[in-house]
Each structure stands twice: as C-alpha cells, then as structure tokens.
Design a protein around this motif. Structure first.
Motif, short mmCIF file in Angstrom:
data_model
loop_
_atom_site.label_atom_id
_atom_site.label_comp_id
_atom_site.label_asym_id
_atom_site.label_seq_id
_atom_site.Cartn_x
_atom_site.Cartn_y
_atom_site.Cartn_z
N THR A 65 0.83 -1.20 0.00
CA THR A 65 0.00 0.00 0.00
C THR A 65 0.87 1.26 0.00
OG1 THR A 65 -1.75 -1.17 1.18
CG2 THR A 65 -1.82 1.23 1.25
N HIS A 69 1.03 4.12 -2.98
CA HIS A 69 0.77 5.54 -2.71
C HIS A 69 1.96 6.40 -3.12
CE1 HIS A 69 -3.14 5.16 -0.95
NE2 HIS A 69 -2.71 4.32 -0.01
N SER A 70 3.16 5.95 -2.84
CA SER A 70 4.34 6.75 -3.20
C SER A 70 4.51 6.80 -4.72
CB SER A 70 5.60 6.22 -2.53
OG SER A 70 6.16 5.15 -3.23
N GLN A 72 2.06 6.66 -6.91
CA GLN A 72 1.01 7.55 -7.42
C GLN A 72 1.39 9.01 -7.22
OE1 GLN A 72 -2.54 6.30 -5.41
NE2 GLN A 72 -2.88 4.58 -6.80
N ARG A 73 1.99 9.33 -6.06
CA ARG A 73 2.40 10.72 -5.80
C ARG A 73 3.48 11.15 -6.78
NH1 ARG A 73 1.90 9.41 -0.24
NH2 ARG A 73 4.09 8.86 -0.19
#
Length: 80
Positions: A65, A69-70, A72-73
């Motif tokens: 997860t 998230h990283s 996507q950023r």
C-alpha cells in the motif's frame, strides 16, 4: 529471534488466494496449515514450520500500500 525471510511471490500468491476466496488473514493461516492444496501451491508440502504468519501478511500488505501511494504521488496519478 526472527523468522526466515519469505519470498514476496509466495506472500503475494497467498494474498491472491485470500482475495479469490474472500477469507480473513486468520483463515489463510488455517488453510495453509490444514489444506494440502494450499501447501502445494505455496511450496510447503509437509513443512515443519509455517512459512508465513498473519503478521507477515499484514506487513506485506502495508508495504504494498505504501509503495502504491508513493508511486502515485511521484507520477501525479490520483488513483482514480
């Protein structure tokens, strides 16, 4: 004293089976211990000790997860 490292592919396979069957982490561990089909798929037929536990599943899922998230950023993708 820790456990031996578990290959990420083996953990991912357990999580795929878990999602397919719609079962909990506890049920994954129970199936791994009791069902020879799971043992065969996870390459642990007649293992002396379980190759993965609930904490391993939780840590892997959390790491996955955080990685998603990283990523996507960094790409500017909001994930939807």
């Amino acid at each position: 004293m820790g456990h031996s490292p578990v290959p990420p592919a083996k953990i991912a396979l357990a999580i795929i089976l878990q999602a397919y069957l719609g079962i909990s982490d506890d049920e994954v561990i129970e199936e791994r211990l009791m069902d020879q089909r799971w043992q065969l798929v996870l390459d642990c037929l007649k293992c002396e000790s379980p190759p993965l536990g609930k904490a391993t599943l939780v840590r892997f899922r959390k790491g996955l997860t955080l990685f998603c998230h990283s990523t996507q950023r960094k790409s500017g993708n909001k994930g939807y």
